[in-house]
Design a protein around this motif. Structure first.
Motif, PDB file in Angstrom:
ATOM      1  N   GLU A   1     -24.371 -60.084 -40.589  1.00 45.16           N
ATOM      2  CA  GLU A   1     -25.593 -60.611 -40.561  1.00 45.16           C
ATOM      3  C   GLU A   1     -26.211 -58.788 -39.959  1.00 45.16           C
ATOM      4  O   GLU A   1     -27.485 -58.875 -40.639  1.00 45.16           O
TER       5      GLU A   1
ATOM      6  N   PHE B   1     -30.160 -54.099 -42.414  1.00 42.93           N
ATOM      7  CA  PHE B   1     -29.939 -53.035 -42.327  1.00 42.93           C
ATOM      8  C   PHE B   1     -30.480 -52.779 -43.234  1.00 42.93           C
ATOM      9  O   PHE B   1     -31.844 -51.718 -42.281  1.00 42.93           O
ATOM     10  N   GLY B   2     -31.161 -53.208 -44.453  1.00 44.69           N
ATOM     11  CA  GLY B   2     -32.455 -52.579 -45.829  1.00 44.69           C
ATOM     12  C   GLY B   2     -33.097 -53.116 -45.074  1.00 44.69           C
ATOM     13  O   GLY B   2     -34.908 -52.196 -44.964  1.00 44.69           O
ATOM     14  N   LEU B   3     -33.766 -54.319 -44.146  1.00 42.78           N
ATOM     15  CA  LEU B   3     -35.271 -55.168 -43.274  1.00 42.78           C
ATOM     16  C   LEU B   3     -35.642 -54.146 -42.407  1.00 42.78           C
ATOM     17  O   LEU B   3     -36.760 -53.881 -42.092  1.00 42.78           O
ATOM     18  N   GLU B   4     -34.557 -53.510 -41.698  1.00 38.96           N
ATOM     19  CA  GLU B   4     -34.865 -52.551 -40.893  1.00 38.96           C
ATOM     20  C   GLU B   4     -35.960 -51.275 -41.119  1.00 38.96           C
ATOM     21  O   GLU B   4     -36.695 -50.581 -40.858  1.00 38.96           O
TER      22      GLU B   4
ATOM     23  N   LEU C   1     -37.293 -51.070 -43.678  1.00 37.53           N
ATOM     24  CA  LEU C   1     -38.250 -51.186 -44.333  1.00 37.53           C
ATOM     25  C   LEU C   1     -39.771 -51.800 -42.282  1.00 37.53           C
ATOM     26  O   LEU C   1     -40.821 -52.175 -43.262  1.00 37.53           O
ATOM     27  N   CYS C   2     -38.532 -51.805 -41.467  1.00 36.05           N
ATOM     28  CA  CYS C   2     -39.798 -51.794 -40.769  1.00 36.05           C
ATOM     29  C   CYS C   2     -40.331 -53.577 -40.407  1.00 36.05           C
ATOM     30  O   CYS C   2     -41.594 -53.383 -40.861  1.00 36.05           O
ATOM     31  N   PHE C   3     -39.383 -54.382 -41.279  1.00 35.75           N
ATOM     32  CA  PHE C   3     -40.079 -55.817 -41.127  1.00 35.75           C
ATOM     33  C   PHE C   3     -39.816 -55.515 -39.202  1.00 35.75           C
ATOM     34  O   PHE C   3     -39.591 -55.453 -38.937  1.00 35.75           O
ATOM     35  N   SER C   4     -40.518 -56.604 -39.095  1.00 35.42           N
ATOM     36  CA  SER C   4     -41.285 -57.716 -38.515  1.00 35.42           C
ATOM     37  C   SER C   4     -39.409 -58.477 -38.077  1.00 35.42           C
ATOM     38  O   SER C   4     -39.082 -58.805 -38.689  1.00 35.42           O
ATOM     39  N   PRO C   5     -38.984 -58.857 -36.590  1.00 39.57           N
ATOM     40  CA  PRO C   5     -37.957 -59.597 -36.355  1.00 39.57           C
ATOM     41  C   PRO C   5     -37.319 -61.290 -36.665  1.00 39.57           C
ATOM     42  O   PRO C   5     -37.055 -61.821 -37.414  1.00 39.57           O
TER      43      PRO C   5
ATOM     44  N   MET D   1     -37.413 -60.771 -40.266  1.00 38.19           N
ATOM     45  CA  MET D   1     -35.617 -60.570 -40.370  1.00 38.19           C
ATOM     46  C   MET D   1     -34.913 -61.707 -40.751  1.00 38.19           C
ATOM     47  O   MET D   1     -34.248 -62.311 -41.590  1.00 38.19           O
ATOM     48  N   GLU D   2     -35.628 -62.724 -39.596  1.00 40.50           N
ATOM     49  CA  GLU D   2     -34.366 -63.963 -39.371  1.00 40.50           C
ATOM     50  C   GLU D   2     -34.851 -64.523 -40.696  1.00 40.50           C
ATOM     51  O   GLU D   2     -33.587 -64.706 -41.590  1.00 40.50           O
TER      52      GLU D   2
ATOM     53  N   ILE E   1     -33.144 -63.002 -43.560  1.00 38.57           N
ATOM     54  CA  ILE E   1     -31.811 -62.957 -43.881  1.00 38.57           C
ATOM     55  C   ILE E   1     -31.041 -64.179 -43.730  1.00 38.57           C
ATOM     56  O   ILE E   1     -30.016 -65.161 -44.958  1.00 38.57           O
TER      57      ILE E   1
ATOM     58  N   LEU F   1     -34.739 -58.314 -49.848  1.00 38.68           N
ATOM     59  CA  LEU F   1     -35.483 -57.074 -49.371  1.00 38.68           C
ATOM     60  C   LEU F   1     -36.399 -57.759 -50.587  1.00 38.68           C
ATOM     61  O   LEU F   1     -37.859 -56.765 -51.427  1.00 38.68           O
TER      62      LEU F   1
END
Lengths: 272, 616
Positions: free
Chosen positions: B108, B113-116, B118-122, B125-126, B129, B165
């Motif tokens: 997970e 990692f990649g999403l973080e 690029l500053c995606f919101s949690p 991201m959920e 993922i 991504l």
């Protein structure tokens, strides 16, 4: 650290990694200042209780992990009274006389104090190390303590390297042995051998590092100043409670020892 | 249909150089890829395939390398003026080494990692993922630690991390090179699924082509200097340029090779087959056609077969049916080995006859390398378990052992201990202590044989991949070792180098040396191995000839192995005893010759073909 981390679901495992640091570090520093054997002994008991109690590490695992240090400390404790400068302790009673060797009580106590102090500090840090995943620790540092994220995640990637490099080293060793390299020992041969290992080890480490860097950057690592986080690290009520309880417990122990005069002088109050 | 697609990637006059290198990695490269296309990128090693991949997501020039000239536009964005952060959401690259791609410790976290970055919101991201995990079929492994996954699963996680991504372009840069057959299949299945979604433009760099050709819509071939040599639809490219491709040393689908050889004998298959099913269809159709018409094509002679059947035929050893005949070079007797609480080897017994060429196969972690390490003293077997040339290995000193057994590691660099190629070869000889002139002579002879003489003064670490491998084999023969063990000798090599090495092994085998090859390459097993030993979970599952192994479908499945493509083709045609290109080709021609011969009642050609035993 990853090497001795024990996966688990215990109370301590679920705590924020930093709360464990906050709880343990002041106590650790205090123990470093003690000079008598008795207070460290109490903290050894306390740390052991925490490790097998709320941290749910089985006594067997705990014993296995701390055994190497215990053994080397015991050796040190036995040798210390013989190695230390005799004039420091020659006013204390003689415990044993073995021909030219004289064993003073003060030297024995000082050796014990030194060993127990190191051991107590080790066990206290084990509370953290056994229950904390290094990646959680670094991520929490990055998020809560503004540790630079590029450095932090670089360190994480490096942790993936360690077992691979170890494996690589083993392979190179075997490969060189098969080449029929002289097996006799000696300092020069040893240095020569390490030099020979270094080249293939370094080339593959650099290659691997390069690949990892490319893979990370391909996923936009370091592209932006900021990063968001999927999993937020913060102190919950449990974390504050843990810090408070741990501190209170330690204070209680210290207070008891102080009250009954077992604490002995701290290193900065002790006169030589 | 592809004509109507819009151009997604536009590369014009691209020249790329890495600092510190004299040669440019890509030269005046001109290429346009259309949206939704699946492009196979081929080229010999060092032709700049991976470099091209890195120009697409902007790592070249933003992180490494330099664009000397030209530009790359991805979806209209000039990569020079676009940040890597933007390009990472357009182009995802799946790299070769699954280990080197991971930063985090759980599945997970790795995907996040990649999403973080690029500053995606949690919340976003959920969603991403779980979506990407679903696409790669690993939802149930979400909270696992990555080091506990198999190679195939690791690559799937790495791909999930890219898919999160939501790129429109996926580049697969030899994603199966480090995987066993099982892992390869997992990755290919996933590739197929990605293609089926229709969302992605796919650039594929791969050399195991037979299972993929049905996906490929276009082939682009890079030349040695990193320029586009051939560009076209696979069918046309393989039909018209197969010899060019082979000349470049790139891997081509085996089915195409077969079709080509048959073509040289006047058998043109229509349409030119790319996949197993097409080849099976075409050959079946051809047979039916033959049966009806009895027309003839090019005259058939056995020498013609042998031209393609290669010179190996002449060196073919007397065929033995049972591996245990003759004196054993290596004898393993109920060997077991435990490490880290796991039974790595369990009651292994086998005898490898002198002069045999044995392939050791099995999934990763089956115990192949561990077994091999017991044969060279890297791991110590208990007394009486391993006998080498008739002697218990525990009674042979390490020094003496190296004189009898050579071991070529997967990474040849591990074995280099000196600073010059010639010293490398001479090293083993010097340890034995013959006169200096003799050392020199033998070194020269070995270097000449392995085509390394011109590099005698070079540092081993500066050689190319193929040269390194040849050198490591040469060093292992310097002392006249009778037994040679090789761990994945064709790993990471292009077709030219791999074939050259295998031919060399075949020669050594013909000289009477015992050779053990650890491999995942079932085509290698079919073509070269005399015997094959299959390992699975530390047990020896099978030991016999490749032909016998390939008749055990359930055994292959249990060991997670696959038939080599041509053997699969032969099965579909009902010739379950055939394994190699030469055999298949011969049978095809034989069939037609028989049909020819029947009415004529006298057939030199057919008779001589029957005389030629299947080429090993």
């Amino acid at each position: 650290m990853q090497v001795i981390y024990q996966e688990g679901e215990s109370l301590l495992h679920r705590l924020n990694p930093l709360s464990k640091v906050v709880a343990v570090v002041p106590v650790l520093l205090f123990v470093a200042l003690t000079t008598d054997p008795w207070l460290p002994l109490a903290f050894i008991a306390l740390a052991s209780a925490v490790i097998v109690g709320p941290a749910r590490i089985t006594p067997g695992t705990f014993w296995r992990l701390q055994a190497p240090l215990t053994i080397s400390l015991l050796v040190f404790m036995i040798l210390y009274p013989f190695m230390v400068r005799a004039e420091l302790f020659d006013r204390t009673p003689v415990v044993l006389r073995l021909g030219p060797l004289v064993l003073y009580q003060g030297a024995v106590l000082a050796g014990m104090a030194a060993v127990l102090r190191v051991y107590a500090m080790f066990l206290l840090s084990l509370i953290f190390m056994l229950t904390t995943d290094i990646s959680d620790f670094i991520r929490a540092m990055v998020q809560q303590w503004r540790f630079p994220y590029r450095l932090g995640y670089g360190i994480l990637a490096a942790f993936h390297f360690m077992p691979l490099l170890q494996e690589e080293f083993r392979l190179i060793q075997a490969a060189h042995r098969i080449r029929g390299i002289e097996t006799h020992s000696g300092v020069r041969v040893h240095i020569e051998r390490l030099r020979r290992y270094a080249i293939p080890l370094l080339t593959s480490a650099i290659r691997r590092a390069e690949r990892t860097a490319l893979a990370m950057e391909s996923r936009a690592f370091g592209a932006l100043k900021q990063r968001s986080y999927f999993r937020r690290f913060c102190f919950s009520r449990a974390d504050y409670l843990f810090i408070l309880c741990f501190w209170l417990l330690c204070l209680l122990v210290i207070a008891l020892f102080w009250r009954y005069g077992w604490m002995g002088p701290l290193s900065f109050t002790k006169e030589l | 249909m592809s004509e109507t697609r819009t151009t997604l990637i536009e590369i014009e006059d691209l020249t790329v150089k890495y600092p510190g290198r004299r040669m440019s990695a890509l030269e005046h490269l001109q290429l346009q890829l259309r949206a939704g296309e699946t492009v196979l990128l081929l080229g010999p090693s060092g032709s700049g395939k991976s470099t091209l991949a890195l120009t697409l997501n902007g790592l070249i020039p933003h992180s490494i390398g330099k664009l000397q000239s030209g530009h790359v536009r991805v979806a209209g964005l000039d990569t020079r003026q676009t940040t890597v952060a933007t390009l990472a959401q357009r182009v995802g690259i799946l790299f070769q080494d699954p280990e080197a791609q991971f930063v985090m410790f759980t599945v997970e976290d790795e995907i996040a990692f990649g999403l973080e970055n690029l500053c995606f919101s949690p919340d976003e991201m959920e969603r991403r993922i779980s979506d990407s995990l679903r696409l790669v079929g690993l939802t149930e492994l979400r909270y696992r630690r990555v080091e506990q996954l198999s190679g195939g699963e690791k690559q799937r996680v790495a791909l999930a991390a890219l898919l999160a991504l939501e790129p429109e372009i996926l580049v697969f840069d030899e994603p199966t090179a480090n995987l066993d057959p099982q892992g390869t299949r997992e990755v290919f299945d996933l590739l197929r699924r990605c293609k089926e979604t229709g969302r992605y433009t796919i650039v594929l760099i791969e050399h195991r082509l037979d299972e993929l050709m049905d996906l490929v819509e276009r082939m682009v071939v890079l030349g040695k200097r990193g320029e586009v040599v051939i560009d076209g639809r696979p069918r046309e490219v393989l039909r018209a340029h197969l010899s060019t491709l082979q000349g470049l040393g790139v891997w081509v689908p085996q089915v195409a090779r077969l079709a080509h050889v048959l073509q040289q004998h006047g058998w043109s298959l229509e349409p030119f087959p790319l996949t197993l099913s097409e080849a099976a269809e075409a050959l079946k159709g051809r047979r039916a056609f033959r049966a009806g018409h009895q027309d003839s094509s090019a005259p058939l002679t056995s020498t013609a077969v042998h031209n393609d059947g290669q010179q190996r035929c002449s060196a073919s050893p007397p065929t033995r049916s049972e591996p245990d005949q003759g004196e054993a070079a290596i004898e393993v007797c109920s060997l077991s080995y435990r490490a880290a609480g796991r039974q790595v080897l369990q009651d292994i017994s086998l005898a490898i006859p002198r002069g045999a060429l044995l392939a050791l196969v099995g999934a990763n972690g089956a115990g192949k390398t561990t077994l091999a390490q017991h044969l060279i003293g890297v791991l110590q077997p208990p007394r009486g378990c391993v006998r080498l040339l008739g002697r218990d290995i525990t009674t042979i000193s390490a020094r003496e052992l190296t004189r009898h057994v050579g071991y070529v590691f997967q990474n040849p660099e591990h074995q280099f201990i000196t600073e010059a190629v010639e010293d490398e070869v001479a090293y083993g000889l010097r340890v034995m202590g013959p006169p200096a002139t003799e050392v020199q002579e033998r070194t020269r002879a070995l270097l000449e044989r392995f085509n390394l003489l011109s590099l005698a003064r070079a540092n081993p670490f500066t050689l190319s991949h193929g040269e390194k491998r040849r050198l490591s084999v040469a060093t292992m023969l310097a002392m006249g070792q009778e037994i040679l063990i090789l761990d994945e000798p064709t790993f990471g090599q292009d077709e030219y180098n791999a074939t050259a090495l295998l031919e060399l092994l075949w020669q050594l085998h013909s000289e009477g040396r015992t050779i053990v090859v650890i491999t995942h390459d079932m085509s290698l097993v079919a073509t070269y191995a005399q015997y094959v030993a299959v390992m699975n979970h530390g047990r020896l599952l099978f030991y016999g000839t490749p032909a016998a192994l390939f008749t055990h479908a359930e055994l292959l499945a249990e060991a997670r192995l696959m038939l080599p493509p041509l053997a699969q083709l032969a099965r579909r045609l009902g010739w379950s005893d055939l394994l190699t290109l030469e055999e298949l080709c011969e049978r095809c021609l034989q069939d037609s010759a028989r049909e020819l011969a029947e009415p004529l009642a006298a057939a030199d050609g057919a008779a001589s073909v029957e005389g030629g035993r299947p080429c090993k």
